[in-house]
Scaffold this motif. Structure first.
Motif, PDB file in Angstrom:
ATOM      1  N   ASP A 200       0.830  -1.211   0.000  1.00 58.16           N
ATOM      2  CA  ASP A 200       0.000   0.000   0.000  1.00 58.16           C
ATOM      3  C   ASP A 200       0.864   1.260   0.000  1.00 58.16           C
ATOM      4  OD1 ASP A 200      -2.600   1.506   0.523  1.00 58.16           O
ATOM      5  OD2 ASP A 200      -1.426   2.044   2.317  1.00 58.16           O
ATOM      6  N   PHE A 201       1.922   1.255   0.822  1.00 52.73           N
ATOM      7  CA  PHE A 201       2.828   2.401   0.908  1.00 52.73           C
ATOM      8  C   PHE A 201       3.496   2.652  -0.444  1.00 52.73           C
ATOM      9  CE2 PHE A 201       7.181   3.988   1.914  1.00 52.73           C
ATOM     10  CZ  PHE A 201       6.818   5.238   2.419  1.00 52.73           C
ATOM     11  N   ARG A 204       1.044   4.255  -2.877  1.00 53.71           N
ATOM     12  CA  ARG A 204       0.728   5.663  -2.585  1.00 53.71           C
ATOM     13  C   ARG A 204       1.858   6.613  -2.951  1.00 53.71           C
ATOM     14  NH1 ARG A 204       0.448   6.771   2.431  1.00 53.71           N
ATOM     15  NH2 ARG A 204       0.852   4.753   3.428  1.00 53.71           N
ATOM     16  N   PHE A 205       3.092   6.158  -2.835  1.00 49.10           N
ATOM     17  CA  PHE A 205       4.238   7.051  -3.086  1.00 49.10           C
ATOM     18  C   PHE A 205       4.983   6.696  -4.379  1.00 49.10           C
ATOM     19  CE2 PHE A 205       3.477   7.742   1.403  1.00 49.10           C
ATOM     20  CZ  PHE A 205       3.746   9.090   1.568  1.00 49.10           C
ATOM     21  N   ALA A 206       4.380   5.848  -5.205  1.00 50.01           N
ATOM     22  CA  ALA A 206       4.983   5.475  -6.498  1.00 50.01           C
ATOM     23  C   ALA A 206       6.394   4.923  -6.316  1.00 50.01           C
ATOM     24  CB  ALA A 206       4.975   6.666  -7.455  1.00 50.01           C
ATOM     25  N   LEU A 207       6.554   4.052  -5.339  1.00 47.48           N
ATOM     26  CA  LEU A 207       7.837   3.399  -5.078  1.00 47.48           C
ATOM     27  C   LEU A 207       7.849   2.017  -5.724  1.00 47.48           C
ATOM     28  CD1 LEU A 207       8.126   4.248  -1.269  1.00 47.48           C
ATOM     29  CD2 LEU A 207       8.945   5.597  -3.215  1.00 47.48           C
ATOM     30  N   ARG A 208       9.003   1.413  -5.763  1.00 44.51           N
ATOM     31  CA  ARG A 208       9.103   0.052  -6.295  1.00 44.51           C
ATOM     32  C   ARG A 208       9.291  -0.927  -5.142  1.00 44.51           C
ATOM     33  NH1 ARG A 208      13.400  -2.572 -10.690  1.00 44.51           N
ATOM     34  NH2 ARG A 208      12.535  -4.694 -10.565  1.00 44.51           N
ATOM     35  N   TYR A 209       8.374  -1.877  -5.057  1.00 40.98           N
ATOM     36  CA  TYR A 209       8.437  -2.896  -4.001  1.00 40.98           C
ATOM     37  C   TYR A 209       8.218  -4.259  -4.624  1.00 40.98           C
ATOM     38  CZ  TYR A 209       7.177  -5.655   0.131  1.00 40.98           C
ATOM     39  OH  TYR A 209       7.121  -6.627   1.119  1.00 40.98           O
ATOM     40  N   VAL A 210       9.180  -5.171  -4.446  1.00 40.30           N
ATOM     41  CA  VAL A 210       9.056  -6.553  -4.906  1.00 40.30           C
ATOM     42  C   VAL A 210       8.818  -7.418  -3.680  1.00 40.30           C
ATOM     43  CG1 VAL A 210      10.165  -8.460  -6.108  1.00 40.30           C
ATOM     44  CG2 VAL A 210      10.574  -6.113  -6.869  1.00 40.30           C
ATOM     45  N   GLU A 211       7.612  -7.948  -3.549  1.00 35.97           N
ATOM     46  CA  GLU A 211       7.263  -8.679  -2.341  1.00 35.97           C
ATOM     47  C   GLU A 211       7.820 -10.096  -2.354  1.00 35.97           C
ATOM     48  OE1 GLU A 211       2.982  -9.942  -2.037  1.00 35.97           O
ATOM     49  OE2 GLU A 211       2.799  -8.534  -3.720  1.00 35.97           O
ATOM     50  N   PRO A 212       7.820 -10.776  -1.198  1.00 36.21           N
ATOM     51  CA  PRO A 212       8.397 -12.128  -1.123  1.00 36.21           C
ATOM     52  C   PRO A 212       7.705 -13.095  -2.073  1.00 36.21           C
ATOM     53  CG  PRO A 212       8.002 -11.251   1.078  1.00 36.21           C
ATOM     54  CD  PRO A 212       7.355 -10.307   0.116  1.00 36.21           C
ATOM     55  N   GLY A 213       8.468 -14.079  -2.556  1.00 33.44           N
ATOM     56  CA  GLY A 213       7.892 -15.088  -3.434  1.00 33.44           C
ATOM     57  C   GLY A 213       8.961 -15.856  -4.172  1.00 33.44           C
ATOM     58  N   MET A 214       8.527 -16.713  -5.069  1.00 31.33           N
ATOM     59  CA  MET A 214       9.451 -17.495  -5.886  1.00 31.33           C
ATOM     60  C   MET A 214      10.190 -16.558  -6.838  1.00 31.33           C
ATOM     61  SD  MET A 214       9.081 -20.646  -4.922  1.00 31.33           S
ATOM     62  CE  MET A 214       9.640 -21.689  -6.266  1.00 31.33           C
ATOM     63  N   GLU A 498       6.715   7.778   6.180  1.00 24.68           N
ATOM     64  CA  GLU A 498       5.643   8.553   5.572  1.00 24.68           C
ATOM     65  C   GLU A 498       6.061   9.998   5.308  1.00 24.68           C
ATOM     66  OE1 GLU A 498       2.631   7.667   4.619  1.00 24.68           O
ATOM     67  OE2 GLU A 498       2.400   5.640   5.414  1.00 24.68           O
ATOM     68  N   THR A 499       6.944  10.534   6.136  1.00 24.71           N
ATOM     69  CA  THR A 499       7.378  11.923   5.961  1.00 24.71           C
ATOM     70  C   THR A 499       8.225  12.081   4.704  1.00 24.71           C
ATOM     71  OG1 THR A 499       7.352  12.268   8.355  1.00 24.71           O
ATOM     72  CG2 THR A 499       8.605  13.851   7.023  1.00 24.71           C
ATOM     73  N   ALA A 500       9.194  11.158   4.549  1.00 26.82           N
ATOM     74  CA  ALA A 500      10.094  11.240   3.391  1.00 26.82           C
ATOM     75  C   ALA A 500       9.500  10.575   2.157  1.00 26.82           C
ATOM     76  CB  ALA A 500      11.435  10.603   3.733  1.00 26.82           C
ATOM     77  N   GLY A 501       8.501   9.745   2.350  1.00 25.99           N
ATOM     78  CA  GLY A 501       7.942   8.992   1.226  1.00 25.99           C
ATOM     79  C   GLY A 501       8.903   7.963   0.678  1.00 25.99           C
ATOM     80  N   LEU A 502       9.697   7.330   1.565  1.00 27.28           N
ATOM     81  CA  LEU A 502      10.708   6.351   1.180  1.00 27.28           C
ATOM     82  C   LEU A 502      10.674   5.156   2.123  1.00 27.28           C
ATOM     83  CD1 LEU A 502      13.710   8.793   0.594  1.00 27.28           C
ATOM     84  CD2 LEU A 502      12.407   7.629  -1.202  1.00 27.28           C
ATOM     85  N   THR A 515      17.723   4.988   3.526  1.00 27.91           N
ATOM     86  CA  THR A 515      16.410   5.122   2.889  1.00 27.91           C
ATOM     87  C   THR A 515      16.545   4.932   1.393  1.00 27.91           C
ATOM     88  OG1 THR A 515      16.661   7.518   2.697  1.00 27.91           O
ATOM     89  CG2 THR A 515      15.531   6.681   4.659  1.00 27.91           C
ATOM     90  N   SER A 516      15.448   4.496   0.762  1.00 25.15           N
ATOM     91  CA  SER A 516      15.475   4.231  -0.679  1.00 25.15           C
ATOM     92  C   SER A 516      14.057   4.207  -1.222  1.00 25.15           C
ATOM     93  CB  SER A 516      16.163   2.890  -0.961  1.00 25.15           C
ATOM     94  OG  SER A 516      16.073   2.539  -2.328  1.00 25.15           O
ATOM     95  N   SER A 517      13.957   4.419  -2.531  1.00 20.97           N
ATOM     96  CA  SER A 517      12.666   4.309  -3.215  1.00 20.97           C
ATOM     97  C   SER A 517      12.411   2.899  -3.726  1.00 20.97           C
ATOM     98  CB  SER A 517      12.621   5.295  -4.392  1.00 20.97           C
ATOM     99  OG  SER A 517      13.621   4.964  -5.349  1.00 20.97           O
ATOM    100  N   VAL A 518      13.371   1.979  -3.490  1.00 23.80           N
ATOM    101  CA  VAL A 518      13.246   0.603  -3.981  1.00 23.80           C
ATOM    102  C   VAL A 518      13.507  -0.372  -2.841  1.00 23.80           C
ATOM    103  CG1 VAL A 518      14.051  -1.115  -5.651  1.00 23.80           C
ATOM    104  CG2 VAL A 518      14.090   1.319  -6.253  1.00 23.80           C
ATOM    105  N   LEU A 519      12.632  -1.339  -2.689  1.00 21.71           N
ATOM    106  CA  LEU A 519      12.812  -2.411  -1.695  1.00 21.71           C
ATOM    107  C   LEU A 519      12.540  -3.747  -2.371  1.00 21.71           C
ATOM    108  CD1 LEU A 519      13.128  -3.674   1.124  1.00 21.71           C
ATOM    109  CD2 LEU A 519      10.740  -3.069   1.587  1.00 21.71           C
TER     110      LEU A 519
END
Length: 637
Positions: A200-201, A204-214, A498-502, A515-519
């Motif tokens: 969700d985060f 909302r902040f147009a970040l890149r998040y790759v969630e756990p998985g194969m 939430e303050t930095a959006g990162l 901090t980073s825009s990618v996780l």
């Protein structure tokens, strides 16, 4: 309930990976021996029939198996106890030899290239192993003993239709049979609250998040050059992802002149980000030795076969207080034995008498601390869980620990016969099999099984004894030394700023904050059945047609299935148990979903080693033929 008439088969196998393939092979072997007509089987997989999800043939070439080629087969030999007929077949190395002899393969020229480079000591690509599994399935079909209908689709439920069980697919198709085999293999978990919040985060902040998985089902490439990228997870997936990323960056790895341990130096291309990586433990899984090198044999002093045999007669064993201290003694002994040989000046005094009387891990650690005053070689069992003993050490202290990690890994990979940490890894590899045997016998109390064996020992044993290939570890170590990969420290905390959006990563042990825009999550979302996202298993659990296995009222991580008796007259085994305790004899559960009642079934089959995976497949095949609707097949056993 759908009113559409289902397609009918003698069995429906849900899961098209090695467990499903093994069930087909064992069914074919039994039919061929009996001389009966072919068994009609449907094999269902959401991704691909033959390789399944883990061994997808179209996945990146950088994704490697963490087991040597000579330790892979899908055919049982005399080492595996089963009541069905023998049916020899090629292991992975034999199969690769045949591919070379034939000079090509329909799956592509790359198969011949990889097969030509394969030796017994090679860690093959996952895609090559997937082709092997697919070829073994095709060979079984070619015998005429089985007719296999391949179904690519997602199974979502089971229904009862008279004497048959119907597998319902998400697209509405229905497949009916007297026997259904659940062989899904590595199931994934539902999104946790933490992951849901991060998704969700990121949205909302147009970040890149790759969630756990194969890893074959995720995209990690295309990272921003020169910028920090957060990575959570230092297990097997991490090494695969790093291999894929390094290939994309195009930098050069060269051998360090004069370094006999095979150290590499990385020369960047300029496309690299800065990967800031962490986990709870804070250090990567330990490496496998270089392929083909002799490994120091483990001969127990206290954890003998007789000692384990005595424990199998009980059902009240507490792992933490009774078993772990004995294992800890063995780990300390092999470490000190090896250290005495490789660096005798680093060991002080007589330490064996102290281990002989050590009754707790703290007492074992005290012996280790007294025996090794040299900080270069100082090591305790507590470091398996907490590399800094849980104490903050700051960035400088952590940097020193990372340098030691690099030295230990290089030494352990290149000299597994002599290096002390290689000796510990080898002892864990031997002893974890005996712990699996105790689990099979039901010796642990429910509290201890959940708290200790499943709670932390399984994870520690994977980290030490089931690590990545040496070639991939050398690559990661070179990237650490080049500054492309940074280990941020233990007890990693990931937060949404939430303050930095990162994304924000921090280690309370080192004090490092980035901090980073990618996780990127390079940890798997695997295996714990109470939280499974598999829609079929979820439907069975939620409706009460299945239940989570419990010991002494304490839940494990697996579904409950009945035990299997290896006897041709026993026509059940590994059958699904409902919430009210009734047994559905028409449903056979193989391997990982029921791992707590089938210890060892999550491990691939190795030539010359008893395989719970293959023994279970034979149990399933026997039931398929016993309940087959076609009379000629029904009489096969």
């Amino acid at each position: 309930m759908s009113t559409a008439l289902p397609d009918r088969f003698d069995a429906v196998i849900v899961g098209g990976g090695p467990r499903g393939v093994a069930a087909v092979l064992r069914t074919a072997a039994r039919v061929a021996t009996s001389g009966a007509g072919p068994a009609r089987l449907a094999v269902v997989d959401a991704m691909a029939v033959g390789p399944g999800a883990t061994w997808m043939i179209d996945q990146p070439a950088q994704y490697l198996n963490n087991t040597q080629a000579d330790a892979t087969t899908v055919h049982p030999d005399d080492s595996t106890r089963m009541s069905g007929p023998a049916a020899p077949g090629p292991d992975l190395v034999d199969w690769a030899r045949r591919v070379r002899a034939e000079g090509g393969h329909p799956a592509g020229e790359w198969v011949l290239t990889e097969a030509s480079e394969l030796t017994g000591a090679t860690f093959p690509t996952r895609r090559l192993q997937g082709v092997y599994f697919r070829d073994q399935l095709d060979a079984a079909i070619a015998t005429g003993a089985v007719e296999v209908t391949e179904v690519v689709g997602l199974a979502v439920d089971l229904e009862q239709l008279g004497e048959e069980t119907v597998v319902v697919l998400r697209d509405g198709r229905r497949l009916a049979a007297p026997t259904v085999v659940l062989a899904q293999g590595m199931v994934q978990s539902q999104r946790s609250h933490d992951v849901t919040a991060l998704v969700d985060f990121a949205d909302r902040f147009a970040l890149r998040y790759v969630e756990p998985g194969m890893p074959a089902e995720r995209t990690y490439t295309g990272l921003p050059a020169g910028e920090p990228v957060l990575v959570r997870g230092l297990g097997a997936n991490f090494f695969d992802v790093i291999g894929q990323l390094a290939a994309e960056w195009g930098g050069e790895f060269t051998l360090v002149d004069g370094d006999a341990r095979g150290r590499l130096r990385y020369h960047p291309s300029g496309l690299e980000p800065q990967l800031v990586v962490g986990s709870r433990r804070g250090v990567p899984y330990r490496s496998k030795p270089d392929g083909g090198r002799s490994v120091r044999p483990f001969v127990p002093r206290w954890a003998s076969a007789e000692w384990f045999d005595a424990l199998t007669t009980r059902s009240d064993v507490d792992f933490r207080s009774e078993v772990w201290p004995v294992l800890a003694r063995e780990f300390a002994r092999v470490y000190l034995d090896a250290l005495t040989e490789v660096a005798p000046d680093a060991v002080a005094g007589e330490w064996l008498p102290g281990l002989d009387v050590a009754d707790t891990q703290d007492e074992v650690d005290a012996v280790l601390s007294g025996a090794v005053p040299d900080p270069r070689w100082a090591w305790t069992l507590d470091e398996l869980h907490r590399p800094t003993h849980g104490e903050p050490i700051g960035e400088k202290g952590w940097s020193q620990l990372v340098r030691r990690l690099i030295a230990d890994e290089l030494g352990s990979m290149s000299d597994p016969w002599r290096h002390p940490r290689a000796a510990v890894n080898g002892a864990m590899g031997a002893l974890r099999r005996s712990i699996g045997r105790l689990t099979r016998h039901g010796v642990f109390t429910g509290e201890s099984l959940a708290r200790d064996v499943l709670g932390w020992f399984d994870g520690d044993s994977l980290a030490l004894a089931s690590g990545p290939p040496a070639e991939r570890v050398r690559l990661v170590l070179a990237l650490i030394e080049a500054g492309v990969v940074e280990l941020i420290g233990p007890e990693l905390v990931i937060e949404a700023d939430e303050t930095a959006g990162l994304f924000r990563a921090a280690s309370p042990i080192t004090g490092r904050v980035v901090t980073s825009s990618v996780l990127l999550e390079t940890r798997m979302s695997k295996g714990k059945i109470p939280q499974t996202s598999d829609p079929l298993l979820r439907a069975l659990l939620d409706s009460g047609r299945a239940r989570v296995h419990a010991v002494d009222g304490v839940q494990t991580h697996s579904m409950e299935a009945t035990r299997a008796e290896i006897c041709e007259d026993a026509h059940g085994g590994h059958n699904l148990v409902a919430a009210d305790g009734t047994v559905d004899e028409s449903v056979v559960v193989l391997g990982i979903p029921a791992a707590s009642t089938q210890p060892g079934s999550a491990i691939g089959a190795t030539p010359g080693v008893a395989s719970p995976l293959l023994a279970g497949a034979d149990v399933a095949a026997k039931q398929i033929l016993v309940r087959a609707r076609v009379g000629s097949v029904a009489q096969a056993t």
